[in-house]
Every structure is written in structure tokens, then in C-alpha cells.
Design an enzyme around this catalytic site. Structure first.
Site, mmCIF file in Angstrom:
data_model
loop_
_atom_site.group_PDB
_atom_site.id
_atom_site.type_symbol
_atom_site.label_atom_id
_atom_site.label_comp_id
_atom_site.label_asym_id
_atom_site.label_seq_id
_atom_site.Cartn_x
_atom_site.Cartn_y
_atom_site.Cartn_z
ATOM 1 N N SER A 253 -61.764 18.070 -11.496
ATOM 2 C CA SER A 253 -60.372 18.387 -11.221
ATOM 3 C C SER A 253 -59.626 17.193 -10.616
ATOM 4 C CB SER A 253 -60.332 19.614 -10.318
ATOM 5 O OG SER A 253 -59.187 20.355 -10.570
ATOM 6 N N HIS A 399 -62.317 26.947 -14.848
ATOM 7 C CA HIS A 399 -62.192 25.666 -14.166
ATOM 8 C C HIS A 399 -63.277 25.595 -13.085
ATOM 9 C CE1 HIS A 399 -59.808 22.270 -12.757
ATOM 10 N NE2 HIS A 399 -59.810 22.765 -11.527
HETATM 11 C C1 GCU Z 1 -54.361 22.080 -9.218
HETATM 12 C C2 GCU Z 1 -53.669 20.945 -9.865
HETATM 13 C C3 GCU Z 1 -54.591 20.206 -10.836
HETATM 14 C C4 GCU Z 1 -55.879 19.851 -10.150
HETATM 15 C C5 GCU Z 1 -56.469 21.066 -9.490
HETATM 16 C C6 GCU Z 1 -57.697 20.782 -8.621
HETATM 17 O O1 GCU Z 1 -54.656 23.056 -10.175
HETATM 18 O O2 GCU Z 1 -52.529 21.441 -10.503
HETATM 19 O O3 GCU Z 1 -53.977 19.040 -11.321
HETATM 20 O O4 GCU Z 1 -56.763 19.259 -11.056
HETATM 21 O O5 GCU Z 1 -55.530 21.633 -8.613
HETATM 22 O O6 GCU Z 1 -57.914 19.678 -8.178
HETATM 23 O O7 GCU Z 1 -58.406 21.764 -8.331
#
Ligand code: GCU
Length: 421
Positions: A253, A399
Site C-alpha cells: 500500500s 487489499h
Molecule cells: C489509502 C490510500 C492509498 C494507500 C492506502 C494504504 O487507501 O488512499 O493510496 O495505499 O491508504 O496505505 O493503506
């Protein structure tokens, strides 16, 4: 990230492919002045430095030059029934009295013929969140408020012990003959917009005073800087049993975005792994699907440099796109992973970016994504593309970082970081 937050600022993400604006990707093999790049030498001496400078100026910001580190051993212990040695080392950024320090936790398999390859990555919930051993100190720093009762205010509490253990299958990695090193990202720079004062932004910030304010390092660049100092530490700690020439940098992420930038800026990383990194990571910004440049800059104003806000709803004006970030790792092996239920991160845009980096990999004498050309179509879930040096998979699910993801990374690392394979 919580799906319900997505509309907090009146932003309704588009998930409809037919509504993607028409776009042309910048060609990684054409310089800004329009000259084609046809040799490895032109790439290495002209285009690669040019792209790095463009990403610094327009996306992540310029970081200070590497500072010398100081190291202080905190603990060393045999863990997991004799499987590994766990060592904790405090790494201080520079020699100042008020130097920022980060604690690196390193696991090295005890059974090994020589120095072993390693994975280095930042973690979200503290080293104590990676494994629930009560001897790992509860990190006293600033934490984002946990969704699951793992924080009191902005402090981690006892419930956060082992909270991210599923993302770090330590014993599985160690049994495959790899070391693992991890650092809490908030040690380097706490993840909130404080005008770039806390963490290494504060203690090393005067070293970017010569840079135009809109192009000074954001938090992603600061975290990547920390990863490089982590690698400095692994290089210096020769007794650990880690082969510092075989360290894969990985992240999930926002920390996947960070791993990509660390891999781009620090060629000592032997391999780069992006897990669900999405917008500002492996996903093409010009597709403007799921999370967009405008949305990310609004929600996380401290992650990128201010110049990046120029491309809010205006992605075409940015001189680079994220396939070129992937290309900056070339010719080193890189692996990009997406998840089916993570449309926010635009899995297809991540695949297309990896494929669009392929020509650079081929120019540098590798087989890129494998075969004669990158696959024209995105693979189905659980059909990894891993025969070349640019790997990609789409995993079923959310995710996250799962054992399936790790198995692919370990197989890929076996192929590229183990001797005699
Ligand atoms: C949010 C953000 C993403 C990121 C994510 C994370 O969803 O919008 O860009 O990758 O957080 O780091 O968990």
C-alpha cells in the site's frame, strides 16, 4: 483505509473503464527533448537520471544526501524454537544529539550455509505488531488511530501486539532460507501532515533548503530514505549473516509506493516488490480510475511533494507516469502484485504499468515480463506472470498481504537471489 471514507471529501471514485479519459503514456525510451533512447548506455547516462530528477521534482520531492548512521544494539535472542535469531538495532540518522532514530528488527535463519538474502520492509503497526512476543517493546511513538481497538488516542496499546502478523509470515520466510528486517514507518516520519517538522523531515530538513519548496521531500520520500539507511545498517552489520547485496525491498500500500521509490533511488536494492501500492505507486495515474492524483493529494497532503498537486484532475500534464517508476528499477527484478477486491488501487493500471516498463527491461538485456513481448492481456487471478524479471500477479481477495503473495515473492526471489539457480 475504510471504504466509507472515500466520499468524505465529496469524491466519488470512478470504477467504469469506459469513463477513463483518453491518454497517451510518456515513452520511457524517449528523452524530454524528444530523442529516442536506443542503447543501455543512453538509458543509464541520460534517460534514467532525467526520469529520476523528474520524479523528484514533480512527484516525491528531493531528499537530502545520505547521512551517516549510528547503530546501537538493543537485543538479540533465539526465537521460534531455534529457527532464527532476532536482533533489534536502533539506527540513528546522523550524528546530531537530537538525531531521529528508528528501530530495525531483524530475523535471520540459524540454519544457513553462508550469508542469506533478505527482505526489508517497513511496517504499519510497529515491530510489536509484526509478532506478538511480549519482549518486543511496545513502540512509544505516534500511531494512526487503529480501527480495531489497537490504539488509545495516537498511542499503540497491548492489543496491537501481533496485529499485523498475518502480513509477516516470519517462520515461512525463514524456513525458505531468507532473513527478514522490518522497521516501523512512523519511527522515520509520523504519518500525518505536520508541515514537515517531525521525524527526519525535522532533523534533516535543512539539507533540502536549497530545493524549491514545492519540490522538497514528502513523507514517501522520507520513508524511502529510511529504507536506504536500513540497508546501510545491514551492510555494516556483517555478523548478522545477511548478504547485503541480496536485499529485496518490499512494501504494502503506501509502503508499497515507498518500496518502489526506494528501489528507484537506491540501486543497491537487489529486488523490488510492490504489494497493492496503487495510486502514486505501481498504478498508472493517467487512467484516473479508483483513487486519483487529486484524491490522494487531498487526503494525504504530506505524502508527495507540493508540485504533485499541479496534476490533480490534470494527470496528462505530469511529465512522468508510474510505469517509468517501475522502469527505474531496471534491470533488477521487480514484482508488482494486485488484489481483485482492491479496485481502489486499480489492479489493471498496475498490470499495464508493469507491461509498459517492459521495453526498458529488454533494452537492458533482460527478458522483461518473459517471452518475446509482455502479455497483451491482464492475467486472471492466481495466474502469476513470473518467468521473466518483471513479475506480476492478481490475487483473489482484499487489499492485504497474504501467504499467497509471500509464496510468489519467495518463488521469485529463489529464482533471482539464490546462487546456482
Ligand atoms: C489509502 C490510500 C492509498 C494507500 C492506502 C494504504 O487507501 O488512499 O493510496 O495505499 O491508504 O496505505 O493503506
Amino acid at each position: 483505509f475504510h471504504p466509507s471514507n472515500r466520499s468524505v471529501m465529496g469524491f466519488e471514485p470512478n470504477y467504469d473503464e469506459s469513463k477513463i479519459p483518453e491518454y497517451t503514456l510518456p515513452d520511457p525510451l524517449v528523452t524530454q527533448s524528444g530523442s529516442p533512447v536506443t542503447t543501455a548506455e543512453q538509458w543509464n547516462t541520460v534517460r534514467r537520471p532525467e526520469l529520476l530528477a523528474l520524479f523528484e521534482k514533480h512527484v516525491y520531492g528531493v531528499s537530502p544526501p545520505p547521512c551517516p548512521i549510528r547503530r546501537k544494539h538493543v537485543s538479540s535472542k533465539t526465537v521460534f524454537d531455534g529457527l532464527a535469531t532476532r536482533t533489534e538495532i536502533d539506527v540513528l540518522f546522523g550524528s546530531a544529539d537530537d538525531a531521529t532514530s528508528m528501530r530495525m528488527m531483524v530475523y535471520v535463519p540459524k540454519q544457513r550455509a553462508g550469508a542469506v538474502p533478505a527482505f526489508l520492509g517497513l511496517n504499519f503497526q510497529g515491530n510489536h505488531g509484526v509478532d506478538d512476543d511480549p519482549e518486543i517493546e511496545l513502540n512509544p511513538g505516534w500511531f494512526r488511530v487503529g480501527r480495531d481497538g489497537t490504539t488509545d488516542g495516537n498511542k499503540a496499546n497491548e492489543k496491537s501486539r501481533g496485529a499485523t502478523a498475518s502480513r509477516w509470515p516470519l517462520q515461512m520466510i525463514l524456513k525458505r532460507g531468507y532473513a527478514v528486517a522490518t522497521i516501523y514507518y512512523g519511527d522515520i516520519d509520523p504519518d500525518f501532515d505536520d508541515g514537515f517538522n517531525n521525524g527526519i523531515h525535522g532533523t534533516l530538513g535543512d539539507q533540502v533548503a536549497h530545493v524549491a519548496p514545492e519540490s522538497r521531500w514528502g513523507s514517501i520520500a522520507a520513508w524511502a530514505y529510511g529504507l536506504s539507511r536500513g540497508l546501510d545498517c545491514l551492510e555494516a552489520e556483517t555478523d548478522l549473516g545477511i548478504d547485503a547485496a541480496k536485499v529485496a525491498v518490499l512494501g504494502h500500500s503506501r509502503l508499497g509506493k515507498t518500496a518502489l521509490w526506494a528501489g528507484a533511488t537506491d540501486p543497491r536494492f537487489a529486488m523490488v516488490i510492490s504489494n497493492n501500492s496503487g495510486c502514486g505507486g505501481a498504478a498508472l495515474s493517467r487512467r484516473a480510475i479508483g483513487e486519483t492524483v487529486g484524491r490522494i493529494n487531498e487526503a494525504f497532503p504530506h505524502w508527495f511533494c507540493d508540485q504533485f498537486t499541479e496534476y490533480n484532475e490534470n494527470e496528462d500534464a505530469c511529465p512522468v507516469d508510474q510505469h517509468e517508476l517501475i522502469a527505474l528499477a531496471a534491470p533488477r527484478p521487480i514484482y508488482v502484485a494486485s488484489a481483485t477486491e482492491d479496485q481502489w488501487a486499480d489492479p489493471k493500471g498496475e498490470f499495464l504499468a508493469a507491461a509498459a516498463a517492459d521495453p526498458v527491461y529488454r533494452l537492458l538485456g533482460t527478458d522483461g515480463m518473459g517471452g518475446d513481448a509482455p502479455p497483451a492481456k491482464m492475467p486472471a487471478a492466481e495466474q502469476p506472470i513470473n518467468s521473466g524479471v518483471v513479475g506480476y500477479h492478481l490475487r483473489t481477495g482484499k487489499h492485504a498481504v497474504t501467504d499467497y503473495d509471500w509464496q510468489q515473492y519467495l518463488d521469485f526471489a529463489d529464482r533471482h537471489m539464490k546462487d546456482g539457480r
